[in-house]
Design a protein around this motif. Structure first.
Motif, PDB file in Angstrom:
ATOM      1  N   ILE A 179       7.045   5.130  -2.469  1.00  0.00           N
ATOM      2  CA  ILE A 179       6.090   5.995  -1.763  1.00  0.00           C
ATOM      3  C   ILE A 179       6.662   7.396  -1.522  1.00  0.00           C
ATOM      4  CG2 ILE A 179       4.747   6.340   0.353  1.00  0.00           C
ATOM      5  CD1 ILE A 179       4.553   3.328   0.607  1.00  0.00           C
ATOM      6  N   VAL A 190       9.943   1.243  -0.047  1.00  0.00           N
ATOM      7  CA  VAL A 190       9.030   2.268   0.458  1.00  0.00           C
ATOM      8  C   VAL A 190       9.542   3.641   0.046  1.00  0.00           C
ATOM      9  CG1 VAL A 190       8.121   3.363   2.551  1.00  0.00           C
ATOM     10  CG2 VAL A 190       8.250   0.872   2.399  1.00  0.00           C
ATOM     11  N   ALA A 218       2.211  -0.035   3.812  1.00  0.00           N
ATOM     12  CA  ALA A 218       3.438  -0.693   3.367  1.00  0.00           C
ATOM     13  C   ALA A 218       3.970  -1.605   4.461  1.00  0.00           C
ATOM     14  CB  ALA A 218       4.481   0.354   3.005  1.00  0.00           C
ATOM     15  N   ASP A 229       2.167  -4.887   4.579  1.00  0.00           N
ATOM     16  CA  ASP A 229       2.637  -5.751   3.488  1.00  0.00           C
ATOM     17  C   ASP A 229       4.098  -6.134   3.637  1.00  0.00           C
ATOM     18  OD1 ASP A 229       0.172  -5.503   2.468  1.00  0.00           O
ATOM     19  OD2 ASP A 229       0.693  -4.050   0.909  1.00  0.00           O
ATOM     20  N   THR A 235       6.738  -4.410   3.204  1.00  0.00           N
ATOM     21  CA  THR A 235       7.538  -3.890   2.092  1.00  0.00           C
ATOM     22  C   THR A 235       8.908  -3.450   2.612  1.00  0.00           C
ATOM     23  OG1 THR A 235       5.455  -2.947   1.381  1.00  0.00           O
ATOM     24  CG2 THR A 235       7.407  -2.356   0.104  1.00  0.00           C
ATOM     25  N   TYR A 286      -0.049   5.649   4.103  1.00  0.00           N
ATOM     26  CA  TYR A 286       0.729   4.970   3.057  1.00  0.00           C
ATOM     27  C   TYR A 286       1.790   4.077   3.683  1.00  0.00           C
ATOM     28  CZ  TYR A 286      -1.307   8.337  -0.202  1.00  0.00           C
ATOM     29  OH  TYR A 286      -2.163   9.084  -0.960  1.00  0.00           O
ATOM     30  N   TYR A 287       2.458   4.633   4.705  1.00  0.00           N
ATOM     31  CA  TYR A 287       3.536   3.874   5.336  1.00  0.00           C
ATOM     32  C   TYR A 287       2.987   2.703   6.138  1.00  0.00           C
ATOM     33  CZ  TYR A 287       6.503   7.706   3.905  1.00  0.00           C
ATOM     34  OH  TYR A 287       7.171   8.618   3.149  1.00  0.00           O
TER      35      TYR A 287
END
Lengths: 300, 284
Positions: A207, A203, A193, A196, A198, A189-190
């Protein structure tokens, strides 16, 4: 026949624990509830004059109970959210570093194992008007000296000490649970991110918090339960009187229960029972509300 | 562009470290203040403003504070109560967890669910009736009152059952084929495998006795020193000088004496404690 033998064996292994649980957990649960309705109950002989809801009326009408309820509410509503946010930030911070992680973790866990009474005395002295470290440090910034908990203390000052002490001692448990939750979050997930680009705060909010939401819910519920039952913290800070300054009654709901239990007045055990049932119901209501709110928000 | 990114990275890292260390210092202050005050002279402890650090350390305060109370007796009492309730807890939880994890009997799952449900009940509801029970059995002011209610725990049964369940059933069946009795199997195979969990239970249960205050306060009388536990002893110790004024350095020395043993246990057995705690809700 084989089945029967097995049955008998299972209960044998269970017996020691089960007997103790029946005597000290199951029976008290029902008995306390029943006792709360007994009139003129005398616990040494077991005599009483019938059932009524008189004790509940007394509890709700009692000005002492109202004060205790108010104190408990203020304490809970401030200390629970503040400690959860602090614990969350510390856990996320701890999880993001490598060097010093183990050392800092140990420091943050220290308050967990401490003795409430011993550290209560320490907080008492830290917030001492003349000799305490708190007034000295805030004095460097030109603040104070604040009375905190001496005879001239205001209600807010005394309450602040209780809240600070409660937060301090409840942080470790929360950090432990959050940290073990964070360690199970999938790194993908990180990484996604990061690709992208983010921003970090997004985050965290989009997330980390959602993926940690089962732990946050668990901690919220247990913290509310714990805070509603605050007793030893106040006792160790303010002594048997439970007061500071004027008009400084700082007793909590659990305090009210024990005070009723301790007085040798006739029927006082029944009054204590009624107030314990009230506390139980208050906790149940709060837990139910949180479960309802969380049901929509928690991400499993 | 790349340089810029790196700069931001280091800035952010430093900020995280700064905030964490700042928070750690705040968390540590009570311990520092306790130990520092415990070591201050009678004169230094009443300085306004107080010194934040001193080289004039009076280790004798610990001895004086210890001697001014009956700490020796309180320690012995607490160790005795901790030993008995921990031993009792281990025996009852090992047997019950084994029954729940391995044996088959009628109503097993129902009983287990009922026990789990009791973990929701606030202890205050139970304490009232238990207080009456102890009084009726005339056990007030005895060690039995301090030990009996703590000889088992639903949470520990739940915790140990989980561990027992992870042990493959094949081992059990193989032992059955060999004619090993259930009890021998439990003792020789399951208990050794579950040792870390049992150790966690022992530590948490012992810490519980060490920190117990409310229940002992209720079932023992203040004047009875012979059954007084350490927390209650600390609270009822005056730590005053001849004029009746509080000697804060002694008071803090007393708090340190009560705090240090448990901190040592924590630091040496940290992983077992954290393992148990992050799965539980014991202690608000």
């Amino acid at each position: 026949m084989f089945e029967n033998k097995h049955n008998w064996k299972g209960y044998l292994y269970l017996a020691p624990a089960l007997i103790l649980i029946l005597i000290f957990i199951i029976y008290p649960l029902f008995n306390t509830f029943l006792t709360s309705f007994k009139e003129n109950y005398q616990f040494m002989t077991g005599e009483y004059d019938g059932f009524s809801i008189q004790h509940y009326m007394d509890v709700f009408k009692s000005s002492k109970f109202k004060v205790a309820f108010k104190n408990t509410m203020i304490l809970t509503i401030i200390s629970v959210p503040v400690s959860i946010v602090i614990a969350l930030l510390i856990s996320v911070g701890l999880n993001s570093i490598k060097r010093l992680q183990g050392f800092l973790q140990t420091i943050f866990f220290l308050p967990y194992v401490t003795n409430v009474i011993a550290i209560g005395l320490v907080f008492q002295f830290m917030f001492n008007h003349n000799y305490g470290i708190i007034n000295t440090v805030i004095g460097w910034f030109g603040i104070g000296p604040v009375h905190w908990m001496d005879a001239y203390a205001s209600y807010g000052e005394a309450m602040a000490v209780i809240i600070i002490y409660s937060i301090w001692s409840s942080l470790p448990f929360k950090i432990m649970v959050f940290l073990s939750g964070l360690q199970t979050i999938d790194k993908q997930y990180y990484q996604a991110a990061q690709i992208d680009a983010t921003p970090k705060w997004r985050v965290f909010l989009r997330i980390t918090v959602p993926l940690l939401s089962p732990m946050i819910m668990y901690i919220t519920i247990t913290s509310f339960m714990g805070a509603f039952k605050t007793y030893e913290h106040v006792l160790s800070l303010f002594g048997d009187g439970g007061t500071a300054g004027d008009p400084g009654n700082l007793k909590t709901m659990v305090w009210y229960i024990y005070e009723a239990l301790d007085s040798s007045k006739k029927g006082s055990v029944a009054v204590a029972s009624a107030s314990a049932v009230v506390l139980f119901i208050v906790i149940m209501i709060f837990t139910a509300i949180q479960m309802y709110i969380n049901k929509k928000r928690v991400h499993y | 562009m790349r340089e810029n990114y790196k700069l931001w990275y280091y800035l952010r890292k430093s900020l995280v470290y700064f905030l964490l260390i700042f928070a750690a210092v705040l968390v540590f202050i009570p311990f520092y203040w306790m130990i520092l005050t415990a070591l201050k002279s009678d004169y230094a402890v009443e300085l306004v403003p107080p010194e934040m650090f001193t080289w004039d350390l009076h280790f004798k305060n610990f001895i004086d504070a210890y001697k001014s109370t009956r700490f020796d007796l309180y320690f012995r009492n607490t160790l005795f109560v901790a030993f008995c309730s921990t031993t009792g807890t281990v025996i009852t939880t090992v047997l019950a967890s084994f029954a729940f994890a391995r044996l088959e009997f009628k109503g097993r799952d129902t009983i287990f669910m009922l026990l789990l449900a009791t973990m929701m009940i606030p202890g205050e509801m139970l304490i009232i009736t238990n207080f009456v029970t102890i009084k009726n059995w005339q056990l007030d002011d005895t060690f039995a009152a301090l030990i009996l209610p703590f000889m088992t725990s639903v949470f520990y049964i739940f915790f140990l059952r989980q561990t027992f369940k992870q042990i493959p059933n094949e081992l059990y069946l193989a032992a059955k084929v060999d004619g090993t009795s259930d009890f021998k199997y439990l003792l020789k195979i399951m208990v050794p495998i579950a040792k870390p969990t049992i150790l966690t239970i022992i530590i948490l249960s012992a810490i519980g006795s060490w920190n117990a205050y409310v229940w002992p306060n209720l079932v023992t009388s203040l004047s009875n020193e012979s059954v007084k536990l350490i927390s209650n002893g600390l609270r009822s110790s005056a730590f005053v000088d001849d004029l009746g004024r509080v000697k804060y350095n002694w008071q803090m020395a007393g708090s340190t004496i009560v705090t240090i043993p448990i901190l040592i246990v924590f630091l040496t057995l940290k992983k077992y404690i954290i393992r148990g705690v992050s799965r539980s809700g014991i202690k608000g």
